[in-house]
Motif scaffolding. Structure first.
Motif, PDB file in Angstrom:
ATOM      1  N   SER A 115       0.787  22.753 -86.667  1.00  0.00           N
ATOM      2  CA  SER A 115       0.434  23.865 -87.547  1.00  0.00           C
ATOM      3  C   SER A 115       0.946  25.183 -86.968  1.00  0.00           C
ATOM      4  O   SER A 115       1.261  26.101 -87.717  1.00  0.00           O
ATOM      5  CB  SER A 115      -1.063  23.916 -87.832  1.00  0.00           C
ATOM      6  N   SER A 116       1.078  25.242 -85.640  1.00  0.00           N
ATOM      7  CA  SER A 116       1.648  26.467 -85.069  1.00  0.00           C
ATOM      8  C   SER A 116       3.134  26.568 -85.418  1.00  0.00           C
ATOM      9  O   SER A 116       3.649  27.659 -85.704  1.00  0.00           O
ATOM     10  CB  SER A 116       1.411  26.513 -83.563  1.00  0.00           C
ATOM     11  N   ALA A 117       3.824  25.415 -85.444  1.00  0.00           N
ATOM     12  CA  ALA A 117       5.230  25.413 -85.872  1.00  0.00           C
ATOM     13  C   ALA A 117       5.335  25.868 -87.323  1.00  0.00           C
ATOM     14  O   ALA A 117       6.191  26.691 -87.670  1.00  0.00           O
ATOM     15  CB  ALA A 117       5.830  24.025 -85.707  1.00  0.00           C
ATOM     16  N   LEU A 144       9.500  28.369 -82.000  1.00  0.00           N
ATOM     17  CA  LEU A 144       9.056  26.973 -82.073  1.00  0.00           C
ATOM     18  C   LEU A 144       8.759  26.419 -80.688  1.00  0.00           C
ATOM     19  O   LEU A 144       7.755  25.748 -80.464  1.00  0.00           O
ATOM     20  CB  LEU A 144      10.127  26.114 -82.752  1.00  0.00           C
ATOM     21  N   LEU A 145       9.645  26.741 -79.756  1.00  0.00           N
ATOM     22  CA  LEU A 145       9.473  26.272 -78.381  1.00  0.00           C
ATOM     23  C   LEU A 145       8.170  26.815 -77.786  1.00  0.00           C
ATOM     24  O   LEU A 145       7.379  26.084 -77.198  1.00  0.00           O
ATOM     25  CB  LEU A 145      10.678  26.729 -77.556  1.00  0.00           C
ATOM     26  N   PHE A 149       3.602  25.255 -76.622  1.00  0.00           N
ATOM     27  CA  PHE A 149       2.647  25.613 -75.570  1.00  0.00           C
ATOM     28  C   PHE A 149       1.417  26.305 -76.145  1.00  0.00           C
ATOM     29  O   PHE A 149       0.284  25.943 -75.815  1.00  0.00           O
ATOM     30  CB  PHE A 149       3.322  26.496 -74.520  1.00  0.00           C
ATOM     31  N   THR A 150       1.637  27.266 -77.037  1.00  0.00           N
ATOM     32  CA  THR A 150       0.468  27.954 -77.599  1.00  0.00           C
ATOM     33  C   THR A 150      -0.335  26.985 -78.468  1.00  0.00           C
ATOM     34  O   THR A 150      -1.561  27.054 -78.498  1.00  0.00           O
ATOM     35  CB  THR A 150       0.870  29.194 -78.419  1.00  0.00           C
TER      36      THR A 150
ATOM     37  N   LEU B  17      13.045  20.227 -83.466  1.00  0.00           N
ATOM     38  CA  LEU B  17      13.235  21.250 -84.502  1.00  0.00           C
ATOM     39  C   LEU B  17      13.766  22.541 -83.873  1.00  0.00           C
ATOM     40  O   LEU B  17      14.651  23.202 -84.411  1.00  0.00           O
ATOM     41  CB  LEU B  17      11.880  21.516 -85.162  1.00  0.00           C
ATOM     42  N   ALA B  18      13.211  22.872 -82.675  1.00  0.00           N
ATOM     43  CA  ALA B  18      13.650  24.077 -81.973  1.00  0.00           C
ATOM     44  C   ALA B  18      15.102  23.938 -81.555  1.00  0.00           C
ATOM     45  O   ALA B  18      15.896  24.872 -81.698  1.00  0.00           O
ATOM     46  CB  ALA B  18      12.765  24.319 -80.750  1.00  0.00           C
TER      47      ALA B  18
END
Lengths: 168, 122
Positions: A115-117, A144-145, A149-150, B17-18
């Protein structure tokens, strides 16, 4: 036995409690120093809990409250659309993953990462609409990267909390 | 609390995706100039000449510093300062965007690609 009036009161109390928790978490986050472009998204703990420990309807209510109150308190004119896009996309993904959680195929860590993505993609799309170009996509990979982590950092406390909560 | 297989799959999926969204930039060459849109106007700034450029847009002002073929925002008036934290850009396709000021700065190959666009004074 509880009557229907009591049921409504309980519902109001739950919605209010989770909205308050979410807003407090946004406030705490606003006080923390920021790490480059990244935001922890602490408020997502509250929204995820509303969806998973109560119901998607409760989640939608809390998410919309957070987006509007946040824009009023800390936001600029553009930031309402910005948070709304991120919020709605993240909410949609979280709700879509609900069956996976129910059948114990995924924990809130995975839910939170995805969901963060979705939140980041939503914000990039909103930025493209506001600026009228596709240049914001240039920072998507970076977001995204960081979102992995978050997402984990908010997913772990959410999972720990839901193990102990009895809100249903 | 142990992560499930799908949790790990979720992380891998987002990482892929990244990587996919980074591909256009990893293999792109260093750019020669910047394509700027601000307040609906478009212009280009050379990346070859060092210097500072002030961009006024939507009631905000930001200073774009160009140094050694790289560009970054060195000063800004808006409270977020996200544009400054985006760091410096140099490869074709990389960009810095500022939402409050409605400014977007993208690296492009060379000034000729933009065509006839008004220059901007530094």
């Amino acid at each position: 036995m509880t009557g229907s009036r009591d049921k409504i009161s309980v519902k109001v109390a739950k919605y209010a409690l989770l909205t308050a928790v979410t807003l407090i978490l946004s406030y705490v986050e606003a006080m923390l120093p920021s790490f480059g472009l990244f935001k922890l998204g602490l408020a997502n703990i509250g929204i995820t809990l509303s969806i998973y420990a109560v119901s998607p309807v409760c989640g939608a209510f809390v998410m919309l409250c957070r987006v509007s109150v946040n824009s009023l308190l800390f936001g600029t004119a553009a930031s309402f659309l910005f948070s709304l896009f991120g919020g709605v996309l993240a909410f949609t993904v979280s709700v879509a993953l609900l069956p996976l959680y129910k059948y114990a195929k995924m924990t809130l860590m995975g839910v939170s990462v995805l969901s963060s993505a979705a939140h980041n993609i939503g914000q990039v799309i909103a930025a493209c609409i506001i600026l009228g170009g596709t240049s914001p996509f240039g920072m998507l990979w970076w977001l995204l990267l960081g979102g992995i982590f978050t997402g984990l950092l908010t997913g772990i406390p959410a999972q720990l909390a839901i193990n102990r909560l009895r809100l249903k | 609390m142990k992560p499930k297989a799908l949790d790990i799959a979720a992380c891998v999926f987002v990482a892929l995706l990244a990587i996919v969204s980074a591909l256009p930039f990893i293999f792109s060459d260093d750019g020669g100039s910047l394509y700027v849109t601000a307040d609906g106007k478009e212009y280009s700034i050379s990346l070859v000449e060092d210097g500072e450029h002030i961009i006024n847009s939507n009631g905000e002002s930001l200073t774009l510093a160009v140094h050694d073929g790289k560009a970054h925002v060195s000063a800004h008036t808006c409270p977020d300062g996200l544009c400054q934290r985006m760091g410096s850009i140099k490869r074709s396709g990389e960009s810095i965007v500022c939402l409050p000021a409605k400014v977007s700065v993208t690296v492009i190959g060379s000034e000729s690609e933009v065509g006839q666009i008004d220059g901007i004074a530094g």
